[in-house]
Design a protein around this motif. Structure first.
Motif, short mmCIF file in Angstrom:
data_model
loop_
_atom_site.label_atom_id
_atom_site.label_comp_id
_atom_site.label_asym_id
_atom_site.label_seq_id
_atom_site.Cartn_x
_atom_site.Cartn_y
_atom_site.Cartn_z
N ARG A 119 76.64 -101.86 -19.22
CA ARG A 119 77.23 -101.93 -20.57
C ARG A 119 78.09 -100.70 -20.85
O ARG A 119 79.16 -100.78 -21.46
CB ARG A 119 76.12 -102.07 -21.61
CG ARG A 119 75.54 -103.49 -21.64
CD ARG A 119 74.16 -103.57 -22.26
NE ARG A 119 73.68 -104.94 -22.32
CZ ARG A 119 73.22 -105.64 -21.27
NH1 ARG A 119 73.16 -105.08 -20.07
NH2 ARG A 119 72.83 -106.89 -21.39
N ILE A 120 77.62 -99.54 -20.42
CA ILE A 120 78.37 -98.30 -20.65
C ILE A 120 79.73 -98.37 -19.94
O ILE A 120 80.79 -98.11 -20.54
CB ILE A 120 77.58 -97.07 -20.14
CG1 ILE A 120 76.33 -96.84 -21.00
CG2 ILE A 120 78.44 -95.82 -20.09
CD1 ILE A 120 75.37 -95.79 -20.44
N LYS A 121 79.68 -98.74 -18.67
CA LYS A 121 80.92 -98.81 -17.87
C LYS A 121 81.90 -99.81 -18.49
O LYS A 121 83.10 -99.54 -18.61
CB LYS A 121 80.57 -99.28 -16.46
CG LYS A 121 80.97 -98.37 -15.36
CD LYS A 121 80.62 -99.06 -14.05
CE LYS A 121 81.02 -98.25 -12.89
NZ LYS A 121 80.82 -98.94 -11.62
N SER A 122 81.37 -100.97 -18.87
CA SER A 122 82.24 -102.02 -19.44
C SER A 122 82.85 -101.54 -20.74
O SER A 122 84.05 -101.68 -20.98
CB SER A 122 81.44 -103.30 -19.69
OG SER A 122 80.90 -103.76 -18.49
N ALA A 123 82.01 -100.98 -21.62
CA ALA A 123 82.50 -100.56 -22.93
C ALA A 123 83.53 -99.44 -22.79
O ALA A 123 84.52 -99.39 -23.51
CB ALA A 123 81.34 -100.10 -23.80
N LEU A 124 83.27 -98.57 -21.82
CA LEU A 124 84.19 -97.45 -21.65
C LEU A 124 85.59 -97.93 -21.27
O LEU A 124 86.59 -97.51 -21.85
CB LEU A 124 83.60 -96.54 -20.58
CG LEU A 124 84.09 -95.11 -20.57
CD1 LEU A 124 82.99 -94.18 -20.13
CD2 LEU A 124 85.27 -94.93 -19.67
N GLY A 125 85.65 -98.86 -20.32
CA GLY A 125 86.96 -99.36 -19.90
C GLY A 125 87.57 -100.29 -20.94
O GLY A 125 88.71 -100.10 -21.38
N ILE A 126 86.80 -101.29 -21.34
CA ILE A 126 87.34 -102.32 -22.24
C ILE A 126 87.59 -101.72 -23.63
O ILE A 126 88.64 -101.92 -24.23
CB ILE A 126 86.36 -103.51 -22.32
CG1 ILE A 126 86.26 -104.19 -20.95
CG2 ILE A 126 86.77 -104.51 -23.39
CD1 ILE A 126 85.10 -105.16 -20.80
N GLY A 127 86.62 -100.97 -24.14
CA GLY A 127 86.73 -100.40 -25.48
C GLY A 127 87.91 -99.45 -25.60
O GLY A 127 88.63 -99.45 -26.60
N THR A 128 88.14 -98.64 -24.57
CA THR A 128 89.25 -97.68 -24.62
C THR A 128 90.57 -98.42 -24.84
O THR A 128 91.43 -97.98 -25.62
CB THR A 128 89.30 -96.87 -23.30
OG1 THR A 128 88.09 -96.14 -23.20
CG2 THR A 128 90.47 -95.92 -23.25
N ALA B 249 80.25 -108.13 -29.18
CA ALA B 249 80.00 -106.88 -29.92
C ALA B 249 81.17 -105.92 -29.76
O ALA B 249 81.55 -105.21 -30.71
CB ALA B 249 78.71 -106.24 -29.42
N LEU B 250 81.76 -105.88 -28.57
CA LEU B 250 82.92 -105.00 -28.35
C LEU B 250 84.10 -105.47 -29.20
O LEU B 250 84.77 -104.66 -29.84
CB LEU B 250 83.32 -105.01 -26.87
CG LEU B 250 82.41 -104.25 -25.91
CD1 LEU B 250 82.82 -104.51 -24.46
CD2 LEU B 250 82.48 -102.75 -26.19
N ILE B 251 84.32 -106.77 -29.22
CA ILE B 251 85.48 -107.33 -29.93
C ILE B 251 85.31 -107.21 -31.45
O ILE B 251 86.24 -106.86 -32.17
CB ILE B 251 85.65 -108.82 -29.53
CG1 ILE B 251 86.07 -108.92 -28.06
CG2 ILE B 251 86.65 -109.52 -30.44
CD1 ILE B 251 85.95 -110.33 -27.49
#
Ligand code: SF4
Length: 678
Positions: A273-282, A309-311
């Motif tokens: 989740r951290i890796k995904s959020a870091l790339g996608i969220g940025t 949740a990210l979106i």
């Protein structure tokens, strides 16, 4: 005052990274939340693009030939929030079976568009394009088999290669056009063709060019129903590639196609989740992205809630944000990592790894065991402190000083007013507000001779503050924000520091009082990781907002801090797992195997292990890994060192032991210790 102050303050410094001052075309705004304007792509009756909400999607993991299994998993994914569902079609027979899956779904009342996932097999793609709403092709392997060869192409030979690709690809383009089928040209960092690698290297530039070669063929045919992606298991590479893609589309006059965001092989649980959020969220922070797929080594229906949740964080972002002064000079190269130049203060900034500060301001430090959650352990016998790999560097104790002498590797930070009366002013450091700091410097009050933390936010900054900071080599800034558009405001503050030539290190401070436990890692990874990925930030302090000390989970916050630093590739402290999310090609139970490998190896430091379900895509996808565990047949595993197969056909029940043996042969194996177990 702030607006006029910041907009007039743009004197560049000499130490700017390459690309300084260049126009930033990759985002509509560095300071306001604005979605990048895109074309609209029709995927069945669910359009994608900037006029529509950012879509959630995922991919099935059951065998595509298992019609009912695929249908039932697809329904679970739709119920979990998927708006498109992707299904692998490794050969013509699976492509054909998409028809049965689609019919059964329609019969059960589900009209969600289906996407065929294609690697290597144009004939499967051409069939699938007549059946489902969208086809995903990988430009790295649509027309090429990987031979890991370096070829020195002349321009004429390269042009001939492009002609060959065109011949192979054109039939699919024409079928998609005829049937109204959409297409994703989905580049993967791990599976670039030998042609691209030979000419552009293993780089974001190569990733972008890989997609553009295919895109130009589509545009020449007036086929525009296209989305694009630039995935990598390394969030830094992934973010740079998407930014570059946006810029290149713009520069080349190609259409602004919608973008599908994802970090490949992100792994499982919190690290995934951290890796995904870091790339996608940025990227989402900068208005980039029109659909999200979070790739976890978990059941696919668990991916959609994370994507959602990210979106959802951006639904009201524009309306709820405070204005941020525009950037007139942007000193950061968004396409290449370069750490901000800072001077060293104690062990922070300069060449030091980013530091982790644990927030004990609501949790008393009375006994040795209070430090266990942050990786520090007192051993009465032999009367020594030991630290594990996730040992925090500082504790912030606010108004409540620690009640015992801290271990050597751990320093304490106290609020300034408390620090002033502290009996131990040497090994304890003060944290001042901006006002306290300016007053102390103006009146020449006592400060620590080596290290003073100063809280700063963009709205609290001023010319006086910047001038004072510039002349002070003892300050580490603790930057924070109350703005809903948090990462861009923090970035704006650091841009101001760079443009004014201030080299004080920066600790990024975030806290999330009003969000769920599941959202905290996603938000923190985006806000802090979004800065670290551009080389901004010398440490992290995640505040514990809970009023009740019993509710503060210091271990989780500490692990999260180290996890973010690792995912941003700025401080490697633990084993990294690059595990594929599994799909219809998977040859073993990925979740179970990943858990087993993790259980045996997660005490190793800085080792990257790829765990891949199949030989077709696995070796390419784990390009970044030091070791690979790849399914080659039922109960048969191939073990890799980097890209080289070392053991070809190991029985699955011996494969983890043999993997450890391989790590041992390379002298990278460590026996687990007492601290690892805690
Ligand atoms: S590497 Fe994993 S997700 Fe990718 S094709 Fe193979 S089994 Fe499927």
């Amino acid at each position: 005052m702030l607006n006029s102050l910041l907009s007039s303050s743009s004197t560049p410094v000499n130490s700017l990274p390459e690309g300084a001052g260049s126009p930033v075309l990759y985002t509509p705004s560095l300071t306001q939340y604005v979605r990048r304007k895109t074309s609209t792509v029709m995927i069945g009756d669910v359009p994608m693009g900037s006029d529509y909400p950012i879509r959630v999607q995922s991919m099935t993991t059951v065998d595509t030939m298992d019609t009912i299994g695929s249908v039932e998993q697809t329904i679970r994914m739709i119920e979990a929030g998927c708006e498109y569902v992707r299904i692998t079609a490794p050969s013509v027979k699976e492509a054909q079976n998409l028809e049965n899956i689609r019919k059964e779904l329609r019969a059960r009342g589900y009209t969600t568009p289906l996407v065929a996932d294609i690697h290597f097999t144009p004939n499967a793609a051409e069939l699938a394009a007549r059946i489902v709403e969208k086809v995903r092709i990988n430009p790295g392997n649509y027309a090429d088999r990987k031979r890991f060869e370096f070829i020195d192409y002349t321009d004429a030979a390269y042009a001939a290669e492009l002609e060959r690709i065109r011949d192979k690809f054109l039939p699919l383009v024409r079928i998609c056009k005829e049937y109204g089928t959409a297409m994703r040209i989905g580049t993967n960092h791990g599976s670039l063709s030998d042609r691209i690698l030979s000419r552009y290297g293993d780089t974001p530039v190569g990733m972008v060019e890989s997609a553009l070669e295919f895109l130009r063929i589509c545009e020449a045919e007036n086929y525009y129903n296209i989305t694009l992606s630039m995935k990598s298991s390394n969030p830094q590479v992934m973010v740079q590639a998407y930014r570059l893609l946006v810029q290149r589309l713009d520069e080349e006059g190609l259409k602004p196609y919608p973008l599908h965001l994802g970090v490949t092989e992100a792994g499982e649980a919190e690290d995934g989740r951290i890796k995904s959020a870091l790339g996608i969220g940025t990227l989402l922070e900068d208005g980039i992205g029109d659909t999200v797929r979070v790739s976890l080594t978990e059941e696919p229906e668990r991916e959609a809630p994370v994507a959602k949740a990210l979106i959802d964080r951006y639904t009201n972002r524009a309306a709820t944000s405070q204005p941020i002064p525009v950037v007139t000079t942007y000193p950061i190269n968004p396409f290449q990592y370069c750490r901000r130049l800072t001077h060293e203060v104690a062990n922070i900034g300069g060449q030091n790894v980013p530091r982790v500060i644990a927030d004990y301001s609501r949790v008393p430090v009375r006994e040795h065991k209070n430090l266990h959650p942050i990786g520090h352990f007192y051993l009465p016998e032999p009367d020594k402190w030991r630290m594990n790999d996730l040992g925090a560097d500082y504790i912030y104790t606010g108004s409540y000083p620690a009640q015992f002498m801290l271990p050597n590797g751990l320093k304490e930070v106290l609020d300034y007013t408390v620090w002033q009366t502290s009996p131990n002013q040497t090994n304890v450091f003060p944290l001042l507000t901006t006002a306290e700091y300016l007053a102390a410097r103006a009146t020449q009050s006592e400060l620590h001779p080596r290290l003073n933390f100063v809280r700063v936010s963009l709205p609290s900054s001023s010319d006086e503050l910047f001038t004072t900071l510039k002349a002070d080599t003892t300050v580490v800034l603790l930057i924070s924000t109350d703005n809903a558009h948090a990462m861009p405001e923090l970035r704006r503050l650091v841009v101001e520091l760079i443009n004014r030539g201030i080299t004080a290190p920066v600790i990024i401070n975030r806290g999330y009082p009003a969000v769920s436990e599941e959202e905290v890692p996603l938000y923190a990874s985006t806000d802090v990781g979004g800065l670290l990925i551009d080389g901004l930030g010398d440490g992290i302090l995640l505040s514990a907002p809970q009023a009740n000390p019993a509710d503060v989970d210091l271990k989780r916050l500490n692990n999260l801090s180290f996890g973010i630093l690792q995912a941003a590739r700025t401080r490697i402290t633990k084993t990294e797992y690059i595990s594929c999310p599994s799909c219809g090609r998977t040859l073993f139970d990925l979740q179970e195997t990943t858990a087993l490998i993790r259980q045996r190896t997660d005490h190793l430091k800085g080792v990257k292990i790829g765990i891949m379900g199949c030989i077709v895509n696995g070796p390419g996808e784990m390009a970044d890994a030091d070791y690979g565990y790849v399914g080659i047949g039922r109960d048969k595993i191939a073990l890799y060192r980097g890209q080289q197969v070392i053991k070809k056909s190991v029985p699955a029940d011996r494969a983890v032991d043999e993997l450890i043996e391989l790590i041992r042969e390379d002298d990278r194996w460590l026996e687990p210790t007492f601290e690892n177990a805690l």
